[in-house]
Structures are given as C-alpha cells and as structure tokens.
Design a protein around this motif. Structure first.
Motif, PDB file in Angstrom:
ATOM      1  N   ILE A  79       4.174   8.680  33.919  1.00  0.00           N
ATOM      2  CA  ILE A  79       3.533   7.415  33.559  1.00  0.00           C
ATOM      3  C   ILE A  79       3.607   7.199  32.051  1.00  0.00           C
ATOM      4  O   ILE A  79       3.952   6.129  31.579  1.00  0.00           O
ATOM      5  N   ALA A  80       3.262   8.233  31.276  1.00  0.00           N
ATOM      6  CA  ALA A  80       3.304   8.150  29.809  1.00  0.00           C
ATOM      7  C   ALA A  80       4.045   9.368  29.280  1.00  0.00           C
ATOM      8  O   ALA A  80       3.427  10.383  28.934  1.00  0.00           O
ATOM      9  N   PRO A  81       5.385   9.305  29.194  1.00  0.00           N
ATOM     10  CA  PRO A  81       6.134  10.488  28.755  1.00  0.00           C
ATOM     11  C   PRO A  81       5.959  10.830  27.270  1.00  0.00           C
ATOM     12  O   PRO A  81       6.176  11.961  26.879  1.00  0.00           O
ATOM     13  N   GLN A  82       5.506   9.844  26.447  1.00  0.00           N
ATOM     14  CA  GLN A  82       5.335  10.106  25.018  1.00  0.00           C
ATOM     15  C   GLN A  82       4.029  10.849  24.715  1.00  0.00           C
ATOM     16  O   GLN A  82       3.866  11.392  23.631  1.00  0.00           O
ATOM     17  N   ALA A  83       3.092  10.850  25.636  1.00  0.00           N
ATOM     18  CA  ALA A  83       1.792  11.478  25.397  1.00  0.00           C
ATOM     19  C   ALA A  83       1.935  13.006  25.328  1.00  0.00           C
ATOM     20  O   ALA A  83       2.885  13.570  25.839  1.00  0.00           O
ATOM     21  N   LYS A  84       0.993  13.626  24.677  1.00  0.00           N
ATOM     22  CA  LYS A  84       0.964  15.088  24.580  1.00  0.00           C
ATOM     23  C   LYS A  84      -0.255  15.588  25.311  1.00  0.00           C
ATOM     24  O   LYS A  84      -1.369  15.351  24.854  1.00  0.00           O
ATOM     25  N   PRO A  85      -0.168  16.239  26.406  1.00  0.00           N
ATOM     26  CA  PRO A  85       0.992  16.481  27.258  1.00  0.00           C
ATOM     27  C   PRO A  85       1.365  15.216  28.045  1.00  0.00           C
ATOM     28  O   PRO A  85       0.542  14.320  28.186  1.00  0.00           O
ATOM     29  N   PRO A  86       2.608  15.124  28.586  1.00  0.00           N
ATOM     30  CA  PRO A  86       3.028  13.934  29.336  1.00  0.00           C
ATOM     31  C   PRO A  86       2.140  13.705  30.567  1.00  0.00           C
ATOM     32  O   PRO A  86       1.730  14.655  31.220  1.00  0.00           O
TER      33      PRO A  86
END
Length: 142
Positions: A20-27
């Motif tokens: 859903i949000a691959p840029q987030a840490k963690p994805p």
C-alpha cells in the motif's frame, strides 16, 4: 511482521500481498484479493463516467453586415442550443475592408448578446482574435 511471514499468511488464505505504501519505513502491505480490487475500481470508474454530463460547444457564425431578421434567426438557433445545455461560441468574421470597422462588428455582437441575455450569461467577452471576434455564452442556471 516480516515479508516472508506475510507472504506465507497470504498464500495460506489464497490471497495476494499488496504493498500500500512502499516508501514508508517499514513498508505497509495489505492482504487482499487483487483481482477483485481491480474489478471494483473499474466498476466505480465506469459508474462515475456514466453520471458525468458532457458539455459540447456549438458555434454560431455572424458577419458585420448581417440583417436584423437574420440575427433573430441565429439567436433562435442559439436558444435551442442553450436550452439543451450546450455552450455557444459566437464568431463574427471580418473579411476584406470590414476589418477597418470593428465597431460595427462590436454592435452586432452586443445586439446578439442582448437578444440572449434572459437565457444565457457571457463566459468569455467578445474579443478580436485575428480576423474574427469571438464570444462564448453559457446557459443560465435557473
């Protein structure tokens, strides 16, 4: 949850693991039926397209030396277009020496605008563009 654990969980439920949000840490990922999700999106898009109204632009051409009755005939045609919800582009074309008397053309366009003042409003005022004077009218929201 690790990516391997999430993939095992998705496989055990016969579903897909979608980021859903691959840029987030963690994805951030979601377990869902991706085919069904794409189908629902296409269905919503088709429904939205069905409900939108397409506005077309109809054109009425005039000349500076047009007679009064001819203006009334063109105005009646424009009224039909406006009642159908279409925009009307009024074009007054100058030919040859007519271009030296722009004020005559302005009077013709103003007269045309006054004939349609009850049913329409001016979206774009009359403006000389090359050898043409162009004005755009839209239907009034009653």
């Amino acid at each position: 949850m690790t990516a391997k654990d999430a993939q095992k969980l998705a496989n055990s439920k016969n579903l897909d693991l979608v980021k859903i949000a691959p840029q987030a840490k963690p994805p951030v990922c979601r377990i869902m039926d991706y085919g069904k999700y794409k189908y629902e999106l296409a269905k919503k898009e088709k429904e939205a397209k069905k409900n939108q109204k397409v506005i077309t632009i109809k054109e009425i051409r005039l000349s500076p030396n047009i007679e009064k009755h001819d203006i009334e005939v063109k105005a009646n045609q424009a009224i039909k277009f406006l009642k159908n919800g279409d925009k009307v582009k009024v074009t007054l074309r100058f030919r040859g020496r007519e271009l030296s008397n722009i004020s005559i053309g302005k009077k013709v366009i103003d007269e045309f605008k006054n004939l349609l003042s009850e049913i329409s409003q001016v979206e774009k005022e009359a403006k000389l563009e090359g050898k043409q004077m162009i004005m755009v009218l839209t239907p009034k929201n009653l």
